[in-house]
Design a protein around this motif. Structure first.
Motif, PDB file in Angstrom:
ATOM      1  N   SER A 509     -31.146  70.955 -67.323  1.00 57.67           N
ATOM      2  CA  SER A 509     -32.113  70.197 -67.638  1.00 57.67           C
ATOM      3  C   SER A 509     -31.544  68.593 -68.051  1.00 57.67           C
ATOM      4  CB  SER A 509     -32.851  70.481 -68.756  1.00 57.67           C
ATOM      5  OG  SER A 509     -32.124  70.641 -70.066  1.00 57.67           O
ATOM      6  N   GLN A 510     -30.278  68.842 -68.631  1.00 56.40           N
ATOM      7  CA  GLN A 510     -29.548  67.467 -68.942  1.00 56.40           C
ATOM      8  C   GLN A 510     -29.213  66.587 -67.730  1.00 56.40           C
ATOM      9  OE1 GLN A 510     -26.404  68.058 -71.679  1.00 56.40           O
ATOM     10  NE2 GLN A 510     -25.947  65.988 -71.922  1.00 56.40           N
ATOM     11  N   GLN A 511     -28.736  67.699 -66.642  1.00 57.27           N
ATOM     12  CA  GLN A 511     -28.221  67.138 -65.453  1.00 57.27           C
ATOM     13  C   GLN A 511     -29.242  66.449 -64.595  1.00 57.27           C
ATOM     14  OE1 GLN A 511     -26.379  69.999 -63.323  1.00 57.27           O
ATOM     15  NE2 GLN A 511     -24.289  70.200 -64.371  1.00 57.27           N
ATOM     16  N   SER A 512     -30.430  67.089 -64.831  1.00 59.74           N
ATOM     17  CA  SER A 512     -31.758  66.454 -64.135  1.00 59.74           C
ATOM     18  C   SER A 512     -32.114  65.164 -64.826  1.00 59.74           C
ATOM     19  CB  SER A 512     -32.988  67.420 -64.313  1.00 59.74           C
ATOM     20  OG  SER A 512     -33.410  67.685 -65.644  1.00 59.74           O
ATOM     21  N   ILE A 513     -31.970  65.021 -66.118  1.00 62.93           N
ATOM     22  CA  ILE A 513     -32.138  63.752 -66.903  1.00 62.93           C
ATOM     23  C   ILE A 513     -31.175  62.861 -66.191  1.00 62.93           C
ATOM     24  CG2 ILE A 513     -31.843  62.690 -69.059  1.00 62.93           C
ATOM     25  CD1 ILE A 513     -33.329  65.188 -70.169  1.00 62.93           C
ATOM     26  N   GLU A 514     -29.815  63.278 -66.155  1.00 64.22           N
ATOM     27  CA  GLU A 514     -28.682  62.266 -65.737  1.00 64.22           C
ATOM     28  C   GLU A 514     -28.951  61.837 -64.067  1.00 64.22           C
ATOM     29  OE1 GLU A 514     -25.088  64.080 -68.549  1.00 64.22           O
ATOM     30  OE2 GLU A 514     -24.998  64.441 -66.462  1.00 64.22           O
ATOM     31  N   VAL A 515     -29.480  62.855 -63.764  1.00 56.23           N
ATOM     32  CA  VAL A 515     -29.757  62.723 -61.977  1.00 56.23           C
ATOM     33  C   VAL A 515     -31.058  61.584 -62.047  1.00 56.23           C
ATOM     34  CG1 VAL A 515     -30.842  63.420 -60.209  1.00 56.23           C
ATOM     35  CG2 VAL A 515     -28.876  64.673 -61.009  1.00 56.23           C
ATOM     36  N   ASP A 516     -31.853  61.466 -63.014  1.00 53.28           N
ATOM     37  CA  ASP A 516     -32.841  60.525 -63.104  1.00 53.28           C
ATOM     38  C   ASP A 516     -32.268  59.139 -63.684  1.00 53.28           C
ATOM     39  OD1 ASP A 516     -35.382  63.024 -64.289  1.00 53.28           O
ATOM     40  OD2 ASP A 516     -34.874  62.321 -62.105  1.00 53.28           O
ATOM     41  N   GLY A 517     -31.600  59.301 -64.534  1.00 49.52           N
ATOM     42  CA  GLY A 517     -30.882  58.250 -64.904  1.00 49.52           C
ATOM     43  C   GLY A 517     -29.982  57.328 -63.880  1.00 49.52           C
ATOM     44  N   LEU A 518     -29.337  58.506 -63.058  1.00 50.75           N
ATOM     45  CA  LEU A 518     -28.398  57.927 -61.930  1.00 50.75           C
ATOM     46  C   LEU A 518     -29.583  57.317 -60.762  1.00 50.75           C
ATOM     47  CD1 LEU A 518     -26.080  60.643 -61.481  1.00 50.75           C
ATOM     48  CD2 LEU A 518     -25.442  58.346 -62.272  1.00 50.75           C
ATOM     49  N   ARG A 519     -30.419  57.896 -60.623  1.00 50.90           N
ATOM     50  CA  ARG A 519     -31.619  57.335 -59.681  1.00 50.90           C
ATOM     51  C   ARG A 519     -31.966  55.740 -60.345  1.00 50.90           C
ATOM     52  NH1 ARG A 519     -35.469  61.663 -59.318  1.00 50.90           N
ATOM     53  NH2 ARG A 519     -34.259  63.068 -58.147  1.00 50.90           N
ATOM     54  N   ARG A 520     -32.422  55.915 -61.342  1.00 51.97           N
ATOM     55  CA  ARG A 520     -32.780  54.449 -61.899  1.00 51.97           C
ATOM     56  C   ARG A 520     -31.568  53.701 -62.056  1.00 51.97           C
ATOM     57  NH1 ARG A 520     -35.259  57.859 -65.674  1.00 51.97           N
ATOM     58  NH2 ARG A 520     -33.816  57.478 -67.060  1.00 51.97           N
ATOM     59  N   ARG A 521     -30.349  54.020 -62.237  1.00 55.70           N
ATOM     60  CA  ARG A 521     -29.219  53.037 -62.106  1.00 55.70           C
ATOM     61  C   ARG A 521     -28.877  52.414 -60.760  1.00 55.70           C
ATOM     62  NH1 ARG A 521     -26.609  49.116 -64.551  1.00 55.70           N
ATOM     63  NH2 ARG A 521     -24.376  49.160 -63.916  1.00 55.70           N
ATOM     64  N   ILE A 522     -29.059  53.440 -59.698  1.00 54.22           N
ATOM     65  CA  ILE A 522     -29.006  53.090 -58.242  1.00 54.22           C
ATOM     66  C   ILE A 522     -29.922  52.021 -57.822  1.00 54.22           C
ATOM     67  CG2 ILE A 522     -29.053  53.996 -55.865  1.00 54.22           C
ATOM     68  CD1 ILE A 522     -27.796  56.696 -57.096  1.00 54.22           C
ATOM     69  N   GLU A 523     -31.304  52.130 -58.357  1.00 52.64           N
ATOM     70  CA  GLU A 523     -32.198  51.241 -58.149  1.00 52.64           C
ATOM     71  C   GLU A 523     -31.913  49.869 -58.834  1.00 52.64           C
ATOM     72  OE1 GLU A 523     -36.261  54.381 -57.914  1.00 52.64           O
ATOM     73  OE2 GLU A 523     -35.896  52.861 -59.412  1.00 52.64           O
ATOM     74  N   GLU A 524     -31.471  49.972 -60.152  1.00 56.36           N
ATOM     75  CA  GLU A 524     -30.905  48.623 -60.601  1.00 56.36           C
ATOM     76  C   GLU A 524     -29.863  48.082 -60.038  1.00 56.36           C
ATOM     77  OE1 GLU A 524     -32.413  50.057 -65.013  1.00 56.36           O
ATOM     78  OE2 GLU A 524     -30.171  49.860 -64.584  1.00 56.36           O
ATOM     79  N   LEU A 525     -28.822  49.020 -59.693  1.00 55.47           N
ATOM     80  CA  LEU A 525     -27.724  48.307 -59.138  1.00 55.47           C
ATOM     81  C   LEU A 525     -28.347  47.794 -57.411  1.00 55.47           C
ATOM     82  CD1 LEU A 525     -25.225  51.236 -59.415  1.00 55.47           C
ATOM     83  CD2 LEU A 525     -24.969  48.829 -60.225  1.00 55.47           C
ATOM     84  N   GLN A 526     -29.080  48.568 -56.945  1.00 56.39           N
ATOM     85  CA  GLN A 526     -29.631  47.650 -55.680  1.00 56.39           C
ATOM     86  C   GLN A 526     -30.566  46.300 -55.820  1.00 56.39           C
ATOM     87  OE1 GLN A 526     -32.241  50.537 -53.895  1.00 56.39           O
ATOM     88  NE2 GLN A 526     -30.813  51.943 -53.159  1.00 56.39           N
ATOM     89  N   GLN A 527     -31.176  46.238 -57.107  1.00 58.31           N
ATOM     90  CA  GLN A 527     -31.865  44.864 -57.549  1.00 58.31           C
ATOM     91  C   GLN A 527     -30.512  44.046 -57.667  1.00 58.31           C
ATOM     92  OE1 GLN A 527     -34.422  45.974 -60.585  1.00 58.31           O
ATOM     93  NE2 GLN A 527     -35.897  46.913 -59.124  1.00 58.31           N
ATOM     94  N   GLU A 528     -29.885  44.488 -58.569  1.00 58.73           N
ATOM     95  CA  GLU A 528     -28.522  43.630 -58.676  1.00 58.73           C
ATOM     96  C   GLU A 528     -27.811  42.986 -57.695  1.00 58.73           C
ATOM     97  OE1 GLU A 528     -27.433  45.201 -63.127  1.00 58.73           O
ATOM     98  OE2 GLU A 528     -25.853  45.392 -61.718  1.00 58.73           O
ATOM     99  N   LEU A 529     -27.598  44.045 -56.790  1.00 52.17           N
ATOM    100  CA  LEU A 529     -27.129  43.585 -55.244  1.00 52.17           C
ATOM    101  C   LEU A 529     -27.666  42.398 -54.778  1.00 52.17           C
ATOM    102  CD1 LEU A 529     -25.623  46.717 -53.684  1.00 52.17           C
ATOM    103  CD2 LEU A 529     -24.445  44.867 -54.527  1.00 52.17           C
ATOM    104  N   ALA A 530     -29.158  42.717 -54.533  1.00 54.55           N
ATOM    105  CA  ALA A 530     -30.050  41.770 -54.073  1.00 54.55           C
ATOM    106  C   ALA A 530     -29.877  40.410 -54.685  1.00 54.55           C
ATOM    107  CB  ALA A 530     -31.416  42.119 -53.885  1.00 54.55           C
ATOM    108  N   GLY A 531     -29.828  40.552 -56.084  1.00 58.95           N
ATOM    109  CA  GLY A 531     -30.024  39.058 -56.795  1.00 58.95           C
ATOM    110  C   GLY A 531     -28.482  38.374 -56.713  1.00 58.95           C
ATOM    111  N   LYS A 532     -27.582  39.238 -56.697  1.00 57.97           N
ATOM    112  CA  LYS A 532     -26.121  38.707 -56.588  1.00 57.97           C
ATOM    113  C   LYS A 532     -26.008  38.106 -55.071  1.00 57.97           C
ATOM    114  CE  LYS A 532     -23.674  41.436 -59.810  1.00 57.97           C
ATOM    115  NZ  LYS A 532     -22.661  42.414 -60.248  1.00 57.97           N
ATOM    116  N   ASP A 533     -26.476  38.789 -54.080  1.00 59.36           N
ATOM    117  CA  ASP A 533     -26.405  38.185 -52.660  1.00 59.36           C
ATOM    118  C   ASP A 533     -27.155  37.003 -52.676  1.00 59.36           C
ATOM    119  OD1 ASP A 533     -27.052  41.327 -51.138  1.00 59.36           O
ATOM    120  OD2 ASP A 533     -25.022  40.411 -51.689  1.00 59.36           O
TER     121      ASP A 533
END
Length: 642
Positions: A509-533
């Motif tokens: 369950s903790q891993q699933s939570i971490e995976v969800d957090g990673l998912r959100r982090r990936i989306e945030e990183l994508q947004q940051e990538l777009a903003g940085k570009d």
């Protein structure tokens, strides 16, 4: 002839009979020179003076008026000079030998104060210095005058009081260049006062003081000051000429600079076009990068889908573990029931136990061997559980490593976004293939673990059947307690397995939570990538604009520095030329001084001759005045007799 017509018309309007000699003199002077009026020697009446004054106000062609020896009356001089106050064209005025009195002298002061065109004024033989009260307004008008350059005050009986008034006027006047004060009575005091005034006045370059009873040292000092003024005027003229030359050069430099600015603007326009072209190319590259990012997003989406599949597989394995726990509880319940049943059967078969004791002893030995085997199997189960835990830990570590690798690769992609634009697609494909291989490896490992768990379950079921048979045999034995203890140990082990399973569930369950957090982090990183570009593109464009502006400023400064260097070189050359010219001028001045001394000697001879002429002329004028006075007295007597 226009002035003649004006004069005659004014005479007709005023009902005044024009003087014949005046009209003839006007016609002769106008025929000889169109801008000069010469009425020298004509005795002008009051009416003629008033008509001439009105004509002076209307005529705009006269520049030179000569009224010498006209024997002007006080009222006539006043009217004539008042008319000249409104004239704006006369530049030279000659009032020599007119015996101007106090009223005329005061009007002369107003004429000098209000007139803005008169450059030369001749007042020789007028005795202005006799009337101190009238000479003071004359000097005040001279002080406020800003156009007069030549003033002739010869033979005007100016004493040291008049010289003091004249000195005050010279302190304030800044345009008078030539002043003739010969044959007056200035004296020592007046000479010193004039010397003090000339030390403040910088415009007079010629001062005539012969015949004024001034000591030679004062005259020398006055000559020195006049020489300084002359040098100053010559240097000012030279500087004015140089400033004109420099202004022309500055104008040419300004024209060149404007031309350079125009060329610079053309280069800036071309650079702007290049910038627009580069912006278009960068927009195309940004579009390509956006497509690569979209592909990367799709790859990340596929990875998230694969992670979801692995989560589902983990959920299935947890479900299987749960089923396995339920089976274990069922086994425990069955064992409890069997134990109770065996206890009842044991009470019934106590009698048979005695008979079967020997047989059971041998069987007990066999059971002990089986118990040892069971213990070995339980240890194997524990080792297997530990291996399973280790495998789960390795899976977690692999997951963390994969997420860390993802983060690392995202950071590397951010750092190498500009340098690895062409290879980004290939790198993304390689990353996708690697991730797919990792996910496939994880899936294979999970499938193998599931198969191993299923095999282990089957083995456990076979062992359970064997244990049931052995327990049925052990129920007939008296030492069932040992079997019961083994069962307790098995129950304890099962409880430990349950705990490990619950821990595994919590970890999953903790891993699933971490995976969800990673998912959100990936989306945030994508947004940051777009903003940085976007920020990088904006910063690149801003830096380009700033660099172009700096290049333009530097080019302008470079051209300005070049022009200044050229100016400095030209000024140095001019300084050298000026120094050489200055030396030559000094030599020329030395030679001029010697020539001036010779001229002074000649002028002294001329002055002696002029003095003789002036004395003769004075005697003639005195005789004429006496005859005029006698004639006027005779006319007055005849009129009184009548």
């Amino acid at each position: 002839m226009d002035f003649v017509r004006t004069y005659l018309g004014l005479c007709k309007e005023g009902g005044v009979e024009p003087q014949e000699g005046v009209v003839a003199q006007i016609q002769e002077s106008r025929a000889a020179h169109s801008s000069r009026l010469d009425l020298s020697g004509q005795s002008l009446s009051l009416d003629t003076c008033s008509m001439l004054a009105r004509a002076f106000q209307k005529d705009i062609t006269l520049t030179n008026v000569s009224l010498s020896d006209c024997m002007l009356s006080e009222e006539g001089a006043k009217v004539l000079l008042t008319g000249l106050c409104g004239n704006t064209t006369v530049k030279i005025l000659d009032l020599k030998g007119n015996n101007l009195k106090s009223a005329g002298v005061e009007v002369l002061g107003t004429l000098l104060a209000c007139n803005k065109t008169l450059h030369r004024l001749a007042l020789e033989w007028n005795a202005l210095g006799v009337w101190d009260e009238a000479f003071s307004p004359f000097c005040q008008g001279l002080a406020s005058n800003s156009v007069l350059t030549q003033l002739d005050l010869r033979n005007n009986q100016i004493n040291h009081h008049g010289a003091s008034e004249l000195a005050l006027a010279l302190k304030h006047n800044t345009t008078l260049e030539v002043l003739d004060l010969r044959w007056n009575n200035i004296g020592l005091l007046g000479g010193r006062i004039l010397l003090e005034a000339l030390q403040k006045n910088k415009s007079i370059v010629q001062l005539e003081l012969a015949g004024n009873n001034i000591p030679s040292d004062t005259l020398k000092a006055l000559e020195q000051t006049i020489g300084h003024n002359l040098d100053r005027q010559s240097t000012l003229r030279e500087n004015h000429r140089k400033t004109q030359v420099l202004s022309k050069e500055i104008q040419t430099l300004k024209d060149k600079r404007s031309h350079q600015v125009l060329s610079l603007m053309e280069t800036i326009d071309s650079q702007r076009e290049e910038i627009q072209f580069s912006n278009r190319s960068t927009s195309i590259q940004i579009g390509q990068l956006q497509e690569a990012l979209n592909e990367r997003k799709s790859a990340l989406n596929s990875l998230t889908a694969k992670l979801q599949m692995t989560e589902a597989a983990l959920a299935l394995s947890e479900e299987k573990n749960h089923n396995m726990g339920e089976l274990m509880t069922q086994v425990k319940v069955d064992k409890e029931e069997q134990r109770q049943r065996h206890s009842r059967e044991r009470k019934k078969e106590q009698e048979d136990c005695v008979l079967r004791e020997g047989k059971l002893f041998r069987e007990i030995q066999n059971l002990s061997e089986t118990n040892s085997q069971l213990r070995n199997k339980v240890e194997e189960m524990e080792r297997w559980c530990k291996s399973q835990q280790h495998q789960i830990f390795e899976l977690k570590q692999e997951m963390t490593n994969s997420t860390a690798e993802l983060k690392l690769r995202l950071a590397q992609a951010e750092d190498r976004l500009e340098t690895e634009k062409r290879r980004s697609k290939q790198a993304l494909r390689d990353m996708d293939s690697l991730r797919q291989k990792q996910v496939e490896h994880v899936n294979c490992h999970l499938e193998e673990s599931e198969r191993a768990l299923q095999e282990r379950i089957f083995k456990l079921e076979g062992q359970r059947i064997q244990l049931e048979e052995q327990e049925h045999v052990a129920s007939l034995q008296e030492k069932h307690r040992s079997v019961h203890s083994s069962l307790q140990e098995v129950q304890l082990h099962c409880s430990q397995q349950k705990q490990t399973i619950s821990e595994l569930q919590a970890k999953t369950s903790q891993q699933s939570i971490e995976v969800d957090g990673l998912r959100r982090r990936i989306e945030e990183l994508q947004q940051e990538l777009a903003g940085k570009d976007q920020e990088k593109v904006a910063e690149v464009s801003q830096v380009r604009v700033e660099l172009q502006e700096q290049i333009g400023h530097l080019q302008a400064e470079r051209t300005v520095h070049r022009g200044l260097k050229e100016k400095i070189c030209a000024l140095e050359r001019e300084i050298k030329v000026l120094s050489s010219n200055h030396r030559e001028v000094l030599l020329d001045k030395d030679s001029e001084m010697s020539s001036i001394l010779e001229k002074l000697r000649l002028k002294e001879a001329d002055i002696r001759r002029i003095r003789e002429d002036e004395t003769n002329r004075a005697s003639y004028l005195q005789s004429a005045i006496l005859t005029y006075v006698q004639g006027s007295t005779l006319r007055h007597c005849s009129s009184s007799k009548k």
